[in-house]
Design a protein around this motif. Structure first.
Motif, PDB file in Angstrom:
ATOM      1  N   PHE A 156      46.985  61.488  37.657  1.00  0.00           N
ATOM      2  CA  PHE A 156      45.801  62.340  37.478  1.00  0.00           C
ATOM      3  C   PHE A 156      45.758  63.524  38.435  1.00  0.00           C
ATOM      4  O   PHE A 156      44.763  64.253  38.475  1.00  0.00           O
ATOM      5  CB  PHE A 156      44.524  61.513  37.655  1.00  0.00           C
ATOM      6  N   GLY A 157      46.817  63.727  39.226  1.00  0.00           N
ATOM      7  CA  GLY A 157      46.863  64.875  40.121  1.00  0.00           C
ATOM      8  C   GLY A 157      45.929  64.768  41.307  1.00  0.00           C
ATOM      9  O   GLY A 157      45.523  65.794  41.855  1.00  0.00           O
ATOM     10  N   LEU A 158      45.607  63.568  41.716  1.00  0.00           N
ATOM     11  CA  LEU A 158      44.706  63.382  42.855  1.00  0.00           C
ATOM     12  C   LEU A 158      45.519  63.295  44.145  1.00  0.00           C
ATOM     13  O   LEU A 158      46.634  62.767  44.157  1.00  0.00           O
ATOM     14  CB  LEU A 158      43.885  62.102  42.681  1.00  0.00           C
ATOM     15  N   PRO A 159      44.968  63.788  45.258  1.00  0.00           N
ATOM     16  CA  PRO A 159      45.678  63.662  46.541  1.00  0.00           C
ATOM     17  C   PRO A 159      45.751  62.199  46.969  1.00  0.00           C
ATOM     18  O   PRO A 159      44.831  61.415  46.722  1.00  0.00           O
ATOM     19  CB  PRO A 159      44.834  64.494  47.510  1.00  0.00           C
ATOM     20  N   GLU A 160      46.819  61.841  47.587  1.00  0.00           N
ATOM     21  CA  GLU A 160      47.021  60.466  48.011  1.00  0.00           C
ATOM     22  C   GLU A 160      46.187  60.171  49.250  1.00  0.00           C
ATOM     23  O   GLU A 160      46.450  60.702  50.333  1.00  0.00           O
ATOM     24  CB  GLU A 160      48.508  60.229  48.299  1.00  0.00           C
ATOM     25  N   ASN A 161      45.181  59.320  49.088  1.00  0.00           N
ATOM     26  CA  ASN A 161      44.277  58.968  50.185  1.00  0.00           C
ATOM     27  C   ASN A 161      44.678  57.595  50.713  1.00  0.00           C
ATOM     28  O   ASN A 161      44.394  56.570  50.112  1.00  0.00           O
ATOM     29  CB  ASN A 161      42.830  58.953  49.671  1.00  0.00           C
ATOM     30  N   ARG A 162      45.332  57.589  51.870  1.00  0.00           N
ATOM     31  CA  ARG A 162      45.827  56.334  52.426  1.00  0.00           C
ATOM     32  C   ARG A 162      44.691  55.404  52.828  1.00  0.00           C
ATOM     33  O   ARG A 162      44.793  54.188  52.691  1.00  0.00           O
ATOM     34  CB  ARG A 162      46.712  56.623  53.643  1.00  0.00           C
ATOM     35  N   GLN A 163      43.590  55.957  53.316  1.00  0.00           N
ATOM     36  CA  GLN A 163      42.468  55.117  53.728  1.00  0.00           C
ATOM     37  C   GLN A 163      41.872  54.380  52.521  1.00  0.00           C
ATOM     38  O   GLN A 163      41.554  53.185  52.603  1.00  0.00           O
ATOM     39  CB  GLN A 163      41.400  55.959  54.416  1.00  0.00           C
ATOM     40  N   PHE A 164      41.723  55.096  51.410  1.00  0.00           N
ATOM     41  CA  PHE A 164      41.192  54.448  50.207  1.00  0.00           C
ATOM     42  C   PHE A 164      42.140  53.367  49.714  1.00  0.00           C
ATOM     43  O   PHE A 164      41.702  52.277  49.304  1.00  0.00           O
ATOM     44  CB  PHE A 164      40.970  55.491  49.115  1.00  0.00           C
ATOM     45  N   ILE A 165      43.445  53.640  49.752  1.00  0.00           N
ATOM     46  CA  ILE A 165      44.426  52.660  49.290  1.00  0.00           C
ATOM     47  C   ILE A 165      44.367  51.400  50.147  1.00  0.00           C
ATOM     48  O   ILE A 165      44.343  50.274  49.639  1.00  0.00           O
ATOM     49  CB  ILE A 165      45.835  53.271  49.293  1.00  0.00           C
ATOM     50  N   PHE A 166      44.315  51.575  51.474  1.00  0.00           N
ATOM     51  CA  PHE A 166      44.260  50.408  52.353  1.00  0.00           C
ATOM     52  C   PHE A 166      42.956  49.633  52.172  1.00  0.00           C
ATOM     53  O   PHE A 166      42.943  48.398  52.202  1.00  0.00           O
ATOM     54  CB  PHE A 166      44.418  50.851  53.808  1.00  0.00           C
ATOM     55  N   LEU A 167      41.838  50.357  51.983  1.00  0.00           N
ATOM     56  CA  LEU A 167      40.557  49.680  51.769  1.00  0.00           C
ATOM     57  C   LEU A 167      40.567  48.914  50.450  1.00  0.00           C
ATOM     58  O   LEU A 167      40.066  47.785  50.367  1.00  0.00           O
ATOM     59  CB  LEU A 167      39.427  50.713  51.773  1.00  0.00           C
ATOM     60  N   PHE A 168      41.146  49.508  49.421  1.00  0.00           N
ATOM     61  CA  PHE A 168      41.241  48.840  48.121  1.00  0.00           C
ATOM     62  C   PHE A 168      42.084  47.576  48.225  1.00  0.00           C
ATOM     63  O   PHE A 168      41.712  46.510  47.702  1.00  0.00           O
ATOM     64  CB  PHE A 168      41.839  49.807  47.097  1.00  0.00           C
ATOM     65  N   ILE A 169      43.226  47.683  48.915  1.00  0.00           N
ATOM     66  CA  ILE A 169      44.112  46.532  49.053  1.00  0.00           C
ATOM     67  C   ILE A 169      43.453  45.426  49.873  1.00  0.00           C
ATOM     68  O   ILE A 169      43.682  44.235  49.637  1.00  0.00           O
ATOM     69  CB  ILE A 169      45.448  46.974  49.682  1.00  0.00           C
ATOM     70  N   ALA A 170      42.598  45.817  50.823  1.00  0.00           N
ATOM     71  CA  ALA A 170      41.948  44.817  51.672  1.00  0.00           C
ATOM     72  C   ALA A 170      40.788  44.106  50.981  1.00  0.00           C
ATOM     73  O   ALA A 170      40.372  43.032  51.433  1.00  0.00           O
ATOM     74  CB  ALA A 170      41.441  45.472  52.955  1.00  0.00           C
ATOM     75  N   THR A 171      40.248  44.676  49.898  1.00  0.00           N
ATOM     76  CA  THR A 171      39.059  44.084  49.262  1.00  0.00           C
ATOM     77  C   THR A 171      39.330  43.574  47.853  1.00  0.00           C
ATOM     78  O   THR A 171      38.945  42.440  47.520  1.00  0.00           O
ATOM     79  CB  THR A 171      37.924  45.119  49.208  1.00  0.00           C
ATOM     80  N   PHE A 172      39.986  44.357  47.008  1.00  0.00           N
ATOM     81  CA  PHE A 172      40.103  43.993  45.601  1.00  0.00           C
ATOM     82  C   PHE A 172      40.916  42.716  45.378  1.00  0.00           C
ATOM     83  O   PHE A 172      40.489  41.849  44.609  1.00  0.00           O
ATOM     84  CB  PHE A 172      40.698  45.157  44.809  1.00  0.00           C
ATOM     85  N   PRO A 173      42.102  42.545  45.999  1.00  0.00           N
ATOM     86  CA  PRO A 173      42.819  41.276  45.795  1.00  0.00           C
ATOM     87  C   PRO A 173      42.014  40.064  46.255  1.00  0.00           C
ATOM     88  O   PRO A 173      42.124  38.983  45.664  1.00  0.00           O
ATOM     89  CB  PRO A 173      44.094  41.456  46.627  1.00  0.00           C
ATOM     90  N   VAL A 174      41.191  40.233  47.303  1.00  0.00           N
ATOM     91  CA  VAL A 174      40.361  39.116  47.764  1.00  0.00           C
ATOM     92  C   VAL A 174      39.324  38.758  46.694  1.00  0.00           C
ATOM     93  O   VAL A 174      39.096  37.579  46.389  1.00  0.00           O
ATOM     94  CB  VAL A 174      39.674  39.483  49.087  1.00  0.00           C
ATOM     95  N   ILE A 175      38.682  39.775  46.122  1.00  0.00           N
ATOM     96  CA  ILE A 175      37.702  39.527  45.056  1.00  0.00           C
ATOM     97  C   ILE A 175      38.388  38.896  43.851  1.00  0.00           C
ATOM     98  O   ILE A 175      37.864  37.955  43.243  1.00  0.00           O
ATOM     99  CB  ILE A 175      37.009  40.855  44.668  1.00  0.00           C
ATOM    100  N   LEU A 176      39.563  39.402  43.503  1.00  0.00           N
ATOM    101  CA  LEU A 176      40.296  38.860  42.361  1.00  0.00           C
ATOM    102  C   LEU A 176      40.704  37.407  42.611  1.00  0.00           C
ATOM    103  O   LEU A 176      40.637  36.565  41.705  1.00  0.00           O
ATOM    104  CB  LEU A 176      41.537  39.718  42.093  1.00  0.00           C
ATOM    105  N   ASP A 177      41.095  37.102  43.833  1.00  0.00           N
ATOM    106  CA  ASP A 177      41.455  35.721  44.172  1.00  0.00           C
ATOM    107  C   ASP A 177      40.244  34.801  44.060  1.00  0.00           C
ATOM    108  O   ASP A 177      40.351  33.671  43.570  1.00  0.00           O
ATOM    109  CB  ASP A 177      42.017  35.692  45.590  1.00  0.00           C
TER     110      ASP A 177
END
Length: 452
Positions: free
Chosen positions: A404-425
């Motif tokens: 989608f041409g969005l800038p790569e936001n490392r903070q958002f990626i790390f926050l997503f990885i820290a929360t979403f897999p936990v919720i999915l689990d």
């Protein structure tokens, strides 16, 4: 000081009298506790539905266990309600209709026992009786799946429709069993002397000897074949139509419009900073490559003007490449919206096919063996919420942002990885505990053993 035998006898009579006076309350409380036990089984194991309605969630042994508990509690309710009504007729009624004392100590005793607290006590009794009636009504006015603890009696009237014994009619007595308001017969589940598995085998043999059994098998096979064909065709439709819509919209509808607008408005080459940094690194790498080839003698020495010309040509090539990528990101946004609309339209216009696909998926999932179910669950959990899943989520998020041409936001990626897999689990574990544990307990046991 030792009491005389007469005093002990009087005390014993007084205790027996108190126990007898408390018989209605005690019987009602025991019936109420049995009704609460039935309600607890319904809420915990049958999703609030009557015991036996979701028989497919359990095996024969488990369901037989719940049915035996239900029979026991219903029998206890029936016995205690007979005791309650019989004892109440001799104890509570005369006291309720007795004359109210006018004065003296009896007034306080009357108000304390039957006056001021009588309304609260009566309302509590009524609430318990209503709750008991609601619980047992779910197993009395029921269709053949009901479980009614009524002993077979030769005096029961025979139904003219089914030829089976009809239930007792509600004649107003507290322990009588009401009939269905719509005239539907109440069926009684009889305890058979033979095991159910043996009866099931005999029924299967009888069906196989039936001359129409072959036609029924062929009919079921044809229905299953039609369901499979419709389901696979609809699944392919759900996959291919959005993909084709995306490509057609991107190349023939959205693409020309975006290219014309960007060309006429002299739009910037790079849609975000990440693409610009990537282009600069590639140009710098090309310049260093030319210099390195010249220094090691792999390429003839060239003048600074020639070097600048080659770098300029490479810069134009990079600008064209990254400009096309920026335009492609904008095209992807609109093309994805159009393909999403096409997907939603397919779902809205093919509701019957969706129901068939649901049935097909249920057959496929529930047709798997317990070890296969456990293997699929472990595979999905390890891929999406396992130890190595953060790397996969990082790759997915980077690909989506580039799409989608969005800038790569490392903070958002790390926050997503820290929360979403936990919720999915957590969702996976709740699903296993809440639903899979009911539908296939052996698969859950296999899953736990494989996980350990």
């Amino acid at each position: 000081m030792n009491t005389s035998p007469w005093n002990r006898f009087v005390k014993y009579l007084y205790t027996a009298r108190q126990w007898y006076r408390e018989t209605p309350e005690r019987a009602l409380e025991q019936a109420y506790e049995a009704a609460l036990a039935i309600k607890a089984i319904e809420d915990e194991h049958f999703g609030g539905q009557p015991i036996g309605d979701r028989a497919g969630d359990y095996g024969d042994s488990t369901l037989s266990y719940f049915k035996s508990d239900l029979q026991k509690y219903l029998k206890a309710i029936q016995t205690r309600m007979v005791e309650f009504n019989a004892s109440r007729a001799f104890l509570e009624l005369p006291e309720r209709v007795a004359a109210q004392p006018k004065s003296g100590v009896l007034v306080d005793r009357y108000h304390r026992g039957f006056g001021i607290d009588t309304k609260d006590r009566a309302s509590l009794v009524f609430e318990k009786l209503e709750f008991i009636d609601r619980v047992i009504a779910r197993y009395i006015n029921r269709k053949p799946t009901a479980i009614v603890p009524i002993s077979n009696s030769p005096n029961l009237p025979i139904s003219s429709k089914t030829g089976s014994p009809q239930p007792y009619q509600n004649n107003g007595s507290p322990n009588s069993i009401p009939s269905d308001a719509e005239g539907v017969d109440t069926y009684i589940e009889e305890v058979s002397l033979l095991p159910r598995s043996l009866l099931g085998t005999l029924n299967r043999i009888t069906k196989e000897l039936d001359p129409a059994a072959e036609k029924e098998v062929v009919k079921n096979f044809r229905n299953s074949k039609v369901k499979t064909v419709i389901s696979l065709r609809f699944i392919l439709l759900l996959i291919l139509v959005p993909l084709l819509t995306h490509q057609i919209a991107k190349n023939f509808i959205v693409g020309p419009i975006v290219d014309r607008i960007r060309t006429n408005n002299n739009a910037p080459v790079f849609i975000n900073v990440d693409l610009e940094e990537e282009a600069f690194k590639e140009l710098e790498k090309f310049e260093q490559h030319l210099k390195f080839q010249t220094l090691i003698g792999r390429a003839p020495a060239i003048s600074p003007e020639e070097t600048e010309k080659r770098i300029e040509e490479k810069a134009l090539e990079i600008a064209e490449e990254f400009g096309s990528e920026s335009s492609g990101a904008i095209k992807n946004v609109f093309a994805d919206l159009i393909s999403g609309l096409a997907f939603v339209m397919i779902l809205l216009t093919n509701k019957k096919e969706i129901e068939i696909v649901k049935s097909f998926m249920d057959d496929v999932v529930y047709g798997l063996s317990d070890s296969a179910k456990a293997f699929v669950i472990i595979l999905f959990t390890d891929v999406f919420v396992g130890f190595h899943s953060p790397h996969g989520w990082e790759v997915i998020l980077e690909g989506v942002s580039r799409h989608f041409g969005l800038p790569e936001n490392r903070q958002f990626i790390f926050l997503f990885i820290a929360t979403f897999p936990v919720i999915l689990d957590t969702v996976f574990k709740y699903w296993i505990f809440r639903y899979l544990n009911r539908s296939s307990p052996s698969a859950v046991a296999t899953y736990k053993n494989m996980n350990e």
